[in-house]
Design an enzyme around this catalytic site. Structure first.
Site, PDB file in Angstrom:
ATOM      1  N   GLU A 231     -31.512 -52.789  81.748  1.00 20.14           N
ATOM      2  CA  GLU A 231     -31.929 -52.831  83.150  1.00 20.14           C
ATOM      3  C   GLU A 231     -32.234 -51.420  83.649  1.00 20.14           C
ATOM      4  O   GLU A 231     -31.513 -50.472  83.349  1.00 20.14           O
ATOM      5  CB  GLU A 231     -30.804 -53.442  83.981  1.00 20.14           C
ATOM      6  CG  GLU A 231     -31.067 -53.487  85.469  1.00 20.14           C
ATOM      7  CD  GLU A 231     -29.847 -53.951  86.255  1.00 20.14           C
ATOM      8  OE1 GLU A 231     -30.037 -54.394  87.395  1.00 20.14           O
ATOM      9  OE2 GLU A 231     -28.726 -53.871  85.719  1.00 20.14           O
TER      10      GLU A 231
ATOM     11  N   LYS B 176     -36.248 -59.430  89.568  1.00 17.28           N
ATOM     12  CA  LYS B 176     -34.928 -60.035  89.709  1.00 17.28           C
ATOM     13  C   LYS B 176     -34.836 -60.855  90.989  1.00 17.28           C
ATOM     14  O   LYS B 176     -35.154 -60.372  92.080  1.00 17.28           O
ATOM     15  CB  LYS B 176     -33.870 -58.924  89.706  1.00 17.28           C
ATOM     16  CG  LYS B 176     -32.434 -59.399  89.698  1.00 17.28           C
ATOM     17  CD  LYS B 176     -31.507 -58.180  89.623  1.00 17.28           C
ATOM     18  CE  LYS B 176     -30.039 -58.565  89.543  1.00 17.28           C
ATOM     19  NZ  LYS B 176     -29.182 -57.365  89.479  1.00 17.28           N
TER      20      LYS B 176
ATOM     21  N   CYS C  96     -28.970 -58.604  84.593  1.00 15.60           N
ATOM     22  CA  CYS C  96     -27.624 -58.233  85.010  1.00 15.60           C
ATOM     23  C   CYS C  96     -26.876 -59.356  85.727  1.00 15.60           C
ATOM     24  O   CYS C  96     -26.406 -60.290  85.099  1.00 15.60           O
ATOM     25  CB  CYS C  96     -27.706 -56.978  85.884  1.00 15.60           C
ATOM     26  SG  CYS C  96     -26.099 -56.153  86.111  1.00 15.60           S
TER      27      CYS C  96
END
Length: 464
Positions: free
Chosen positions: A242, A287, A340
């Site tokens: 990430e 995300k 994540c």
């Protein structure tokens, strides 16, 4: 009842969840939590549980930011979670079956909404057990029901055996049967799974605070990738963590050749994952599930002075700006890329597989957990997404955990945490869908039904 009883039971249950290896003991404290107490008991049991389960938060933030202000979020989070437990316990006093059902419903509800924080699910007690394969049928919620079911069995048959005092009786046989089921979950034989592709995962181990100060990570990731491709020239895909880089380094296309690269890219406003091939970005994913109070700031207008004060206490200067969430889930070609925090939401990986993902690729930056066990806890929870979807999971973390997980939840290869390096390991593309992918969270509906039945049976004088 003395205060230490709910605190001890709650804390004991927390010690049975990841990253602890004591998951096989989870039904013991859970049986007591299903049997005793109401609202107040549930609150203090929640304080005991969440105080232990989330203790990584003050440990990591205080050390990382070198200020006691890092511990500030811990207490309100524990108290809010404990209040939720109190509600369930208060509604189900003297109703173990109802409490078990509503417990799972509550787990599901914590994955919804603006403040979603789906930590502490009971099903994760089975993450090291072969019985985790039940998640392919009904997800982590079915595992939670399984753990609660065993605890109910211990409570019911153990209580009858205590009352009768006869070891070789129906109660004794029932208790042996419950223990046999629980043992089977821990010794269930699993078939072998062999990959026919090779992935190269890169771990830069870069301090996140230095990244915020503008430290260039591109050269580190490029050099580690160069070393990795010399060791694994057959690698079909390269995976970076990430927010690995702010931009893709020049000359990378020549280095990769025909290989694909999945990298975390910092854009300033989005936490983005890109698929890079033949000198260009061919797919990108932003995300969707942003971290509350970290990547987005609920009730920003009302709480802005508080946010500003707290972040300045941690050493952050400048204007407070949240990231922009993505607008849906779509794989990057064959790769179900997610980022994540999204790994603790079963719905995210499921949505990617429904859209055609043939392998899951998770990018994470768990360096924010510092030296605490938070990063390992995060990894163990996300590991179950491979089982639920029947997909290989390629996980690249900035400082770990960088690992490959097969569709049965086994960790087939892993790098040590907190050191720079690369990992080459096999995986395979898969297209079949598990029952969980096709049917979704049906186990939550079953849990709700059990909760209603438990409440009704209490009215008729039944205990379980």
């Amino acid at each position: 009842m003395r205060l230490w009883v709910p605190l001890l039971l709650g804390g004991g249950l927390a010690l049975c969840l990841p990253p602890s290896p004591l998951g096989f003991l989870a039904p013991l404290p859970l049986a007591g939590l299903l049997f005793w107490g109401g609202l107040g008991f549930g609150f203090w049991a929640g304080v005991g549980f969440w105080g232990v389960h989330l203790v990584w938060l003050p440990l990591s933030f205080v050390l990382l930011f070198e200020t006691p202000w890092g511990a500030v979020p811990y207490l309100p989070l524990v108290l809010v979670k404990a209040v939720l437990w109190a509600g369930v316990f208060g509604l189900t006093r003297g109703r173990p079956l109802a409490r078990a059902g509503l417990w799972v419903v509550q787990e599901y509800l914590t994955s919804l909404g603006e403040l979603a924080f789906p930590w502490g699910f009971l099903g994760y007690a089975l993450v090291e057990a072969p019985g985790r394969m039940l998640a392919a049928l009904g997800g982590v919620y079915l595992l939670s029901l399984g753990v609660l079911g065993v605890a109910l069995g211990l409570l019911y048959w153990g209580g009858r055996l205590w009352a009768e005092g006869v070891l070789f009786s129906r109660a004794g046989l029932g208790l042996v049967g419950v223990l046999g089921v629980w043992g089977a979950l821990w010794f269930w034989p699993l078939p072998q799974e062999v990959g026919n592709q090779t992935a190269l995962l890169v771990q830069g181990n870069i301090n996140p605070l230095r990244k915020l100060e503008g430290f260039p990570a591109e050269e580190i990731y490029q050099e580690l990738t160069r070393q990795g491709l010399r060791a694994y020239p057959e690698a079909a895909v390269v995976v970076w963590p990430e927010t690995a880089v702010a931009h893709l380094p020049p000359g990378l296309a020549l280095l990769l050749g025909p290989r694909e690269l999945l990298s975390g890219l910092e854009t300033g406003f989005s936490n983005r994952r890109v698929l890079f091939k033949e000198a260009r970005i061919v797919y990108q994913y932003d995300k969707n599930r942003l971290v509350p109070f970290g990547e987005r700031f609920p009730w920003d207008e009302a709480l802005r002075p508080l946010y500003r004060f707290f972040f300045r206490a941690l050493g952050f200067e400048g204007e407070l700006v949240g990231r922009t969430p993505g607008q849906g889930y779509a794989p990057l070609g064959r790769y179900g890329a997610f980022i994540c925090y999204e790994s603790v939401f079963p719905s995210v990986a499921r949505a990617l597989v429904l859209q055609g993902a043939e392998v899951l690729v998770l990018a994470s930056n768990d360096a924010w957990y510092g030296p605490s066990f938070g990063g390992l806890q995060h990894f163990q929870m996300g590991r179950l997404r491979a089982v639920e979807t029947g997909r290989w999971l390629l996980r690249a973390g900035n400082d770990g955990v960088t690992a490959v997980v097969d569709p049965y939840g086994r960790v087939t290869a892993r790098l040590p945490q907190r050191q720079a390096g690369f990992l080459g390991s096999s995986f395979a593309y898969r297209q079949a869908q598990t029952p969980y992918v096709r049917l979704g969270d049906w186990a939550v509906g079953l849990a709700g039904l059990l909760g209603l039945v438990g409440l009704r049976r209490r009215a008729k004088g039944a205990i379980v």
